[in-house]
Every structure is written in C-alpha cells, then in structure tokens.
Design a protein around this motif. Structure first.
Motif, mmCIF file in Angstrom:
data_model
loop_
_atom_site.group_PDB
_atom_site.id
_atom_site.type_symbol
_atom_site.label_atom_id
_atom_site.label_comp_id
_atom_site.label_asym_id
_atom_site.label_seq_id
_atom_site.Cartn_x
_atom_site.Cartn_y
_atom_site.Cartn_z
ATOM 1 N N ARG A 23 16.858 -17.583 -7.694
ATOM 2 C CA ARG A 23 16.756 -18.931 -8.246
ATOM 3 C C ARG A 23 18.113 -19.522 -8.642
ATOM 4 N NH1 ARG A 23 11.091 -19.361 -11.671
ATOM 5 N NH2 ARG A 23 9.773 -18.419 -10.091
ATOM 6 N N PHE A 61 20.375 -22.344 -6.752
ATOM 7 C CA PHE A 61 20.245 -23.793 -6.897
ATOM 8 C C PHE A 61 21.177 -24.353 -7.958
ATOM 9 C CE2 PHE A 61 16.243 -22.229 -5.198
ATOM 10 C CZ PHE A 61 16.239 -22.940 -4.003
ATOM 11 N N ASP A 81 27.851 -26.563 -12.515
ATOM 12 C CA ASP A 81 26.880 -26.023 -13.467
ATOM 13 C C ASP A 81 27.097 -24.527 -13.690
ATOM 14 O OD1 ASP A 81 25.567 -28.432 -13.956
ATOM 15 O OD2 ASP A 81 24.329 -28.217 -12.177
ATOM 16 N N TYR A 113 19.260 -12.861 -11.966
ATOM 17 C CA TYR A 113 19.756 -13.360 -10.674
ATOM 18 C C TYR A 113 21.258 -13.181 -10.479
ATOM 19 C CZ TYR A 113 15.121 -15.312 -10.899
ATOM 20 O OH TYR A 113 13.760 -15.454 -11.013
ATOM 21 N N GLU A 123 7.484 -18.639 -0.580
ATOM 22 C CA GLU A 123 8.650 -18.835 -1.444
ATOM 23 C C GLU A 123 9.865 -19.360 -0.663
ATOM 24 O OE1 GLU A 123 9.930 -17.411 -5.601
ATOM 25 O OE2 GLU A 123 8.097 -18.055 -4.658
ATOM 26 N N LYS A 124 10.040 -18.814 0.555
ATOM 27 C CA LYS A 124 11.213 -19.205 1.359
ATOM 28 C C LYS A 124 11.129 -20.667 1.771
ATOM 29 C CE LYS A 124 13.206 -15.261 3.730
ATOM 30 N NZ LYS A 124 13.051 -14.399 4.913
ATOM 31 N N LYS A 125 9.944 -21.046 2.229
ATOM 32 C CA LYS A 125 9.729 -22.428 2.667
ATOM 33 C C LYS A 125 9.960 -23.364 1.476
ATOM 34 C CE LYS A 125 8.145 -25.694 5.446
ATOM 35 N NZ LYS A 125 6.845 -26.315 5.295
ATOM 36 N N GLU A 169 11.793 -22.872 -1.175
ATOM 37 C CA GLU A 169 13.201 -22.969 -1.561
ATOM 38 C C GLU A 169 13.996 -23.795 -0.556
ATOM 39 O OE1 GLU A 169 14.802 -19.227 -2.958
ATOM 40 O OE2 GLU A 169 13.611 -19.489 -4.777
ATOM 41 N N GLN A 170 13.604 -23.730 0.717
ATOM 42 C CA GLN A 170 14.275 -24.577 1.704
ATOM 43 C C GLN A 170 14.011 -26.049 1.403
ATOM 44 O OE1 GLN A 170 16.462 -23.952 4.036
ATOM 45 N NE2 GLN A 170 16.449 -21.793 3.499
ATOM 46 N N LEU A 215 13.433 -27.289 -1.489
ATOM 47 C CA LEU A 215 14.219 -27.648 -2.677
ATOM 48 C C LEU A 215 15.610 -28.124 -2.288
ATOM 49 C CD1 LEU A 215 13.713 -25.103 -5.589
ATOM 50 C CD2 LEU A 215 12.771 -27.382 -5.280
ATOM 51 N N LEU A 216 16.142 -27.517 -1.223
ATOM 52 C CA LEU A 216 17.507 -27.851 -0.832
ATOM 53 C C LEU A 216 17.604 -29.243 -0.207
ATOM 54 C CD1 LEU A 216 18.779 -24.434 0.495
ATOM 55 C CD2 LEU A 216 19.490 -25.626 -1.568
ATOM 56 N N PRO A 219 18.222 -29.734 -7.163
ATOM 57 C CA PRO A 219 17.124 -28.770 -7.058
ATOM 58 C C PRO A 219 16.985 -27.892 -8.303
ATOM 59 C CG PRO A 219 18.950 -28.172 -5.614
ATOM 60 C CD PRO A 219 19.236 -29.548 -6.121
ATOM 61 N N ALA A 252 13.924 -25.256 -10.036
ATOM 62 C CA ALA A 252 14.124 -23.868 -9.626
ATOM 63 C C ALA A 252 13.619 -22.867 -10.658
ATOM 64 C CB ALA A 252 15.600 -23.622 -9.327
ATOM 65 N N GLY A 258 14.130 -20.043 -13.661
ATOM 66 C CA GLY A 258 15.094 -18.947 -13.695
ATOM 67 C C GLY A 258 16.169 -19.111 -14.752
ATOM 68 N N LEU A 309 7.289 -24.098 -13.914
ATOM 69 C CA LEU A 309 8.611 -23.632 -13.485
ATOM 70 C C LEU A 309 8.724 -22.111 -13.457
ATOM 71 C CD1 LEU A 309 11.235 -26.002 -15.113
ATOM 72 C CD2 LEU A 309 10.291 -26.027 -12.811
ATOM 73 N N ARG A 316 5.784 -20.631 -10.873
ATOM 74 C CA ARG A 316 5.573 -21.472 -9.696
ATOM 75 C C ARG A 316 4.105 -21.498 -9.274
ATOM 76 N NH1 ARG A 316 11.022 -20.064 -6.130
ATOM 77 N NH2 ARG A 316 12.465 -21.008 -7.592
ATOM 78 N N LEU A 338 20.012 -24.757 -16.422
ATOM 79 C CA LEU A 338 21.063 -24.437 -15.460
ATOM 80 C C LEU A 338 21.807 -25.681 -15.020
ATOM 81 C CD1 LEU A 338 19.045 -21.887 -13.341
ATOM 82 C CD2 LEU A 338 20.870 -21.388 -14.957
ATOM 83 N N ILE A 339 21.181 -26.837 -15.207
ATOM 84 C CA ILE A 339 21.883 -28.081 -14.880
ATOM 85 C C ILE A 339 22.073 -28.853 -16.175
ATOM 86 C CG2 ILE A 339 20.922 -28.182 -12.551
ATOM 87 C CD1 ILE A 339 19.017 -30.360 -13.554
#
Lengths: 225, 614
Positions: free
Chosen positions: A21, A24, A29, A99, B3-5, B7-8, B10-11, B16, B20, B22, B94, B97, B251-252
């Motif tokens: 995770r 991202f 950040d 992570y 999960e892979k699809k 996350e793709q 999200l990009l 994103p 995400a 975490g 979050l 998921r 994270l952001i």
C-alpha cells in the motif's frame, strides 16, 4: 552546546524496501512519512537549526508513485558518534508499519550524486500473451520514446542503446522484464517511457503491470552504497 | 475485486493515497474474530475527514474494544467515483477494502449541512438502499451523529438512528445492545424499539410528524413508548473520558496535518448566533495534567512536529497560562511547535502573545463578528471597540504587521450603518498601526477582513429569524466593498448560493428528504465545494418536489410555532432562547457563564461550569 557538536556528525545510510500500500505514497509525502518515523524513533539524529527544526533526512533517488522497491536509500546524520548504528534497522522496523522494511545500514561510501543507474523488474499480468511481441519490440535497433522535458515539450528519444542487463522471462501467468536504465542526476530514464512506447506500438490489448526497483547502481554497475 | 486490478485502477486517479489505506496506526483486525464491524463514514474528501478530531476519538474508542472493528470510509473524489462505478467497485472501507454494505453498522458524522448529498451518494456507491424503510434486515444499520443531528429531520428518511450530543458513551451502549439482538436473531424493528430507550438515541421512524395547512409542524408524536423529548448525552468528566493515545497518520498531506489536543468542551460566552455555543453546553474542562499527559502520548505515537490545542474560544480555558508554560517546556525540548487556533480579543494579553510568538509567528486572527458596538451587543459578542483596538496595538507592538478579522453579514437587526462599521473598524486598526511610535519599521500593515454569511441555526436565540436573501446579501457585500478606500484593507467574502442551501437544511423538516434524494439523482455532490456546487439542480429538485426553499430559510418564525427540532432536547430551554432573542432586540448583553448563571437549563447534568464557584 548543540552547535559545538556539529563537526562530529556521523553520516548514516539506510536501505529499505517499500512495498504494497505504501507504493501510493509520492516522493514528497514519503519525506513527511520518514520524518515522522525518525521523530518517533527518538534516534539521536541531527535537527536543522532554523526556526522550525526538523530532522535532517535525504533520499538518494526518488521513486515514482506506484512503483515498489527493494532498494531505497535514506541518509541521516547522527549527533552521537558512539551510537551503534547496527541497531537502527530494528528500531525503525518496529514503528514504520508493515510496508517498509529496513534491511541494511552503513556509513556511506559514495555521494548520492554518483548514482548512475537503476535496475527494474516489470511484471505484466498478461498470461504470457505479450512475451513474443515484447521480445521483438526490445530487439529493435532503435526504440523511440516520448519524453516530457522540464519545459513541458515532448522530446523524441532513442533509448535502445541505453537499456542494459535486459532479460525477458515467460511464465504461466505473466511476462517478466528485467532491465537496467540510466538513473540519477545526470541522466534519468523512467521505465514507464518504455512501457508506454511498447503499448503505443502494439495498440491491441492493455495489460496491468507492476514495476519493482531491484537495485540502485554506481558508474561501474556495482550496487550503490 | 482482485487486489492487483484494484491497485492498477488506483494509479489512474489523482492522489491514490486517499484510497490506499495502510497508514501508520490504522487498525487491522481479524474479521472472523470480531462481532461488530463498523464503517465510520465521513461524507467529504479524505483530506477533510482525516482532519476531524471526533472521528479520531471514536475510531480509537471503538477499536479499543476487542470485538468491534471500526474502519474509515471517505467520499471518493469524483474522478475515483467514476472509476468505481465503471468497474463496479462498491464503496469499501480503507483498512480491509471490504464493501461496507456487508458491515453491521454504517455510521456517518454530520459536520455540515452541505454534506447531505454526499451521504446519499455514498450509500448509493455502497449499494445500500437509500431509504430506511427499504432496508428490512438488521444489518447494515445506518446511523449518524455530530452537530447537525441537533436538527436531524432532513435526513430522517434515510438514517435509522441518530445519536444526540457526545458519542463516547451512547455509541458503545448502542453497539452492545446491537450485539445482543444480532446474536438472538432479532429483527430490525425490534432492535430499533429497544435502542430508542437508550438516552441520546433518536429513532426518527418512531415519531410521526403532522403538518398544519400553512406548512408548519402541527405535532410530533412518539410511537411504541419512544421517549419524548429525546435528550442529548454528554461526557460528565473529561479527565476520565477516553482520549486516543495515537492518531492514524495520513500518508498524504491533509488539511490539518498535526496532532490535536482537546482541552475543553462547550463555551462560556453565549454568542447568540453560535450553534456550538449552545449545543455543547455546559463547559467542562480537562485538567492541565491530563492535557499534558495526553498531548505527550500523541506526539510520541504519531511523530508529528506540530500540536494544536482544540476547543471553542481557547483563551477562555481557566488555566491557560500555566497550561502554556508547561506545554512550551516540553514541546520546545521535543522540537514540536504549539499552535492555538481560537483566541478571543478581550483576554489576549501581552504574555500570551509572547508565548505564542515564541513558537510560530503566523498571522493573528480575531473575530469581532460585527462592525458596530450596537450590533456586537445584539449578538452578545461582549467585546468593545477599545478591546479590539488595544489587542491590535499589542499585536503590532509585538512585531505583527498583519491581522485577520472575521465578521458576519446578514445578522438580525443589521443596517447599512453596521456594514459600514466593518470598514470603519478596519480603518481604525490601520490608523492604530501608524499612530504607534515603535511600530515595525519599514513595513506596511495589512488588515484583512473576512466576512461570512450569517445562517440562522436551530437551538440558538436567532433560530426564529429569517435568513436574508441571496440578493440582499450580494447588495451588502457590494456596499461594504464600496466603503473600503485603502489597499491596506483586503476583503473576502462567502459564496451566497451555498449559504442559502445551508440555511434551508439547517432549519428544515422531514419533507426535505425527497428533495435531497431528487438532487442526488441529478448528480449533486460535494456541495460544500464551489467547483461542484450546482444550485440550479437543487432548485429544480425543490420544484419537482413541490417544496419552497424560502419557507425554511427566509421566513420569520413565531415563538409559538413548533419547530421541526423542538423534540430534540439539547438542554437549553426554548424559554431561554426566546428571552435571549428579546434581549438581542434591545441590544442588551448577557454575562458569560463564569460571571453569572443565566439559567439556560444546562445545569440538569449536574456538572461543569454551572457548578464552579463564582
């Protein structure tokens, strides 16, 4: 008292993986993230001496948003020369979440400006479909990519000669491409350029892919330390 | 979804990191090992919702219970909403998921009226029927808390249960009861009847509302032994109230990216326009010791290098100087900066100024709220012009060259003279700067005035007043602009169309439910964001539903009228609100709670400022 010690700052280089995770999280950040991790660790790091002091940290090579990495470099400075730096990875791993994993620590041998290249592993979720096409695409004498310059113009660039250590594998579920591209302050090529060029040349089907940075290298092609 | 699809996908969207998960200190539990899954939904963007203290408190509180797993959900930004709808991704939490439609409880926090369309949009994205009556099974229950539940009526058709007042105790009692009913296989209606007996729980479907021919409320009638009125809950002792030792660290970058330490609840002042000043009564403080202990723990667990004190009117904390002395000691040591967001003009001392400026020299902000003394007395702001000028003088002497002043426009009894008074006051502050002999040399002064639109709110003395029209508001804004003659004064004001809609919902009733649903179907969302707000669609929705929005916003209400929120008891009596409104008409002020008790009704809790020695 603090400033008398400055001459004895000890440079420390940490190496970590960034996966799941956390991919991202952008470079900017990530800077905030690591500052907080370092603050929570209570390691004897050097703080800048401005009006709003913050822990001094440097990332050797930014990682694009969305990429995972097995070799990320973070430099810090310690104010305590006698601190046992071997303990640092465990301390940080205890607080930085699942992570990120710090796995190496040493006093740096090279300046970050001497980074020359980076290696990547790109896996496509294609069921092995694009193996032949991708192999042919990469065998060309000239591979033209479109790169955005800092001014915002699009520049055409032939990167065929710049790709090193290339290897392409096929398995039941995916095609995996290994390669090394120039990286660092002198010349920097993002593997996305190559993937975009490939998809543009083969406008059939689009497959998801994952980019993993596996190593950061110096001019001799040795692991950057 | 794979999960892979995911996350793709999200990009392909902006930021994103919003989706995400975490983050450090976010909580992952084994879903097989918990008995209640709670989706805590903030009906706005990640950056706004993650800045909200109430969510942090309840997230940590719920997760401190072994058998509850509380996860966070935010309104996806429209770019990601499109990706979700195109790829059939239902609204998810979050942490895990997992789709929230499979959770036990979906809880919304109602912080502002303009988030109502987002609530419907989130339910629709989750794949949950919007209306309470269309959800037959016990789960998912849709619940809501937060300040806007003090008039919950516009959302009564969609939400099964509202929590009135502070959530810490009532939420847990409610979840306990839910666990029991779920285990025994009881129905939703059986559960709701039982839950309504918990103090602070309001189940709107257990109350029938009838209307008079003129459209006003005729009666609100409880069914099935539901309580009447429904009284709010409070925490009686804040030193013993749960407070998180850690925050989820985003994270952001978010709007308020720092540690936040609550120091008290409520406000002693009783400004007559201010809903928070009435619905959070009585004032209850944390001790200096508790605040320091909690704040240290927070900084330690988050790594934040900034901490902000949180309360209404922070400088009214009874031990503010000892508190700041203690906090400055350790924050300096730890290289953490301390900020005080909410200061009043009249108790803003030189010492206090020195303390905050030793930390971070940002601009100073004051809130006179009105331009003339008469109007400040009407709203019971209880500050004089001399206090405003002397505070600015103190600030200028301390090296500040810019001050920001907050005002309101459209207040009851306001005339053009009061509007001009705003410009005059700003000019006097500019003059004050130039009259000062030891003013900061070589610098110009900047007085910025920010004018908000007054929106009458329920449970305040001004709840009876009409909101002025958008057109009249625009005229006043232009008039104020014309009264300003210097570039040293900068002027900013608020969007009138959003204030109008806010005013409609603030004092709305249940019939607005169909309007919100119609507007949602037309695509209304993120109404608090100017770039998404579409008044035309809302007006169409009102017309389609045969409802006149001006009936709610721009009408004078008589004291005898039954208001849609009168059965929600915030322990400030209607008689008190009426007497305050009458005093306002005569521009007579009321002393604050520490000076004299004005018998508002909040002493029924037997705690807080009502029982301090005066």
């Amino acid at each position: 008292m603090f400033s008398e010690r400055v001459f004895a700052l000890k440079n420390v280089r940490l190496v970590y993986t960034k996966k799941g995770r956390l991919r991202f999280v952008s470079h900017l950040d990530m800077n905030r993230f690591m500052s907080r991790v370092i603050k929570r660790s209570r390691l004897p790091v050097w703080y800048t001496e401005g009006f709003n002091p913050h822990a001094y940290i440097t990332f050797a090579l930014p990682l694009s948003l969305g990429f995972e990495s097995e070799y990320e470099i973070l430099d810090i400075k310690l104010v305590d020369d006698n601190f046992d730096i071997a303990k640092i990875p465990d301390i940080l791993n205890g607080i930085c979440g699942e992570y990120i994993n710090f796995f190496d620590v040493f006093e740096p041998t090279l300046k970050t400006g001497l980074i020359a290249a980076a290696s990547y592993e790109i896996s496509f979720d294609d069921g092995g479909e694009i193996f032949d096409k991708l192999s042919d695409f990469l065998k060309q004498d000239s591979i033209i990519c479109s790169k955005k310059t800092k001014k915002g113009d699009i520049k055409q660039l032939d990167i065929a000669q710049k790709i090193k250590n290339m290897k392409i594998e096929q398995s039941d579920n995916n095609t995996v491409l290994h390669l090394t591209l120039p990286s660092g302050s002198e010349e920097n090529l993002n593997p996305e350029l190559l993937i975009t060029a490939f998809y543009e040349a083969n406008q059939k089907e689009y497959y998801c892919y994952n980019v993993l940075r596996t190593a950061v290298l110096d001019k001799e092609g040795k692991l950057f330390r | 979804m794979d999960e892979k699809k995911f996350e793709q996908l999200l990009l392909t969207v902006q930021k994103p990191g919003r989706y995400a998960g975490g983050e450090i200190n976010s909580i992952i539990k084994d879903k097989e090992q918990v008995s209640v899954r709670f989706a805590f939904c903030f009906p706005d963007s990640y950056e706004v919702g993650m800045s909200h203290l109430g969510m942090k408190i309840l997230y940590s509180l719920f997760n401190s219970k072994e058998d509850i797993w509380c996860e966070r959900v935010f309104a996806p930004w429209p770019d990601f909403e499109k990706v979700m709808r195109d790829n059939s991704i239902p609204l998810f939490a979050l942490e895990s998921r997992d789709p929230i439609k499979d959770f036990d409880i979906i809880g919304f926090t109602l912080q502002y009226e303009l988030s109502y369309s987002n609530i419907l949009n989130m339910l629709s994205l989750a794949g949950v029927p919007l209306r309470s009556k269309d959800r037959d099974s016990l789960l998912p229950l849709v619940v809501a808390g937060g300040p806007c539940t003090c008039n919950a009526e516009p959302l009564a058709d969609f939400v099964d249960v509202f929590f009135l007042g502070e959530g810490e105790k009532v939420d847990l009692e409610f979840i306990e009861l839910y666990k029991e009913f779920k285990k025994n296989g009881k129905s939703k209606s059986e559960f709701l009847k039982a839950a309504a007996q918990i103090e602070g729980v309001y189940v709107p479907s257990l109350y029938d509302v009838s209307y008079n021919a003129d459209g006003t409320v005729c009666a609100v009638t409880p069914k099935d032994d539901a309580p009447f009125p429904i009284r709010k809950r409070i925490e009686e002792n804040l030193d013993e109230t749960f407070y998180p030792e850690s925050f989820v660290v985003p994270l952001i970058e978010i709007v308020h990216d720092r540690a936040v330490q609550e120091i008290f609840r409520g406000c002693i002042r009783g400004c007559r326009f201010c809903q928070a000043g009435f619905i959070y009564r009585p004032v209850r403080e944390k001790s200096v010791e508790t605040i320091n202990r909690q704040a240290k723990a927070l900084c330690l667990s988050t790594g934040y290098d900034e901490i902000s004190l949180s309360s209404l009117s922070t400088s009214d904390y009874s031990c503010i100087e000892p508190l700041l002395n203690d906090m400055l000691d350790w924050t300096k040591e730890e290289k953490i900066s301390l900020s005080l967001p909410s200061l009043r003009i009249d108790n803003f001392s030189e010492e206090l100024l020195q303390k905050i400026s030793s930390v971070r020299k940002s601009g100073l902000t004051f809130a006179p709220e009105a331009g003339t003394q008469r109007l400040r007395d009407v709203i019971n702001k209880n500050i004089t012009e001399e206090e405003i000028l002397s505070s600015c003088r103190t600030a200028f002497k301390g090296g500040y060259t810019s001050v920001k002043l907050y005002f309101m426009m459209g207040l009851p009894t306001e005339t053009d003279e009061d509007i001009k008074g705003i410009a005059d006051l700003a000019q006097k502050i500019v003059d004050e700067f130039y009259h000062l002999e030891n003013r900061p040399k070589g610098k110009s002064v900047n007085v910025s005035i920010s004018v908000a639109n007054f929106v009458p709110k329920p449970h305040t003395p001004f709840q009876f007043h009409p909101q002025i029209t958008k057109e009249e508001m625009a005229r006043k804004q232009q008039y104020l602009k014309d009264c300003i003659h210097t570039k040293k004064i900068s002027f900013s004001y608020h969007e009138n169309r959003t204030s109008f809609l806010e005013g409609v919902f603030a004092r709305g009733d249940r019939r607005l439910g169909s309007v919100i649903e119609a507007a949602h179907k037309k695509g209304c969302k993120f109404d608090g964001w100017d770039e998404f707000f579409e008044l035309d669609k809302w007006l169409e929705a009102f017309i389609e539903c045969g409802i006149d929005p001006h009936f709610y916003a721009n009408r004078e209400r008589s004291y005898n009228e039954i208001n849609p929120w009168d059965h929600l008891d915030y322990c400030v009596s209607k008689e008190f609100l009426i007497s305050q409104n009458e005093l306002a008409k005569g521009a007579i002020t009321t002393p604050h709670c520490r000076k004299k008790c004005s018998v508002c009704g909040a002493n029924v809790f037997g705690k807080g400022v009502c029982f301090e020695k005066r």
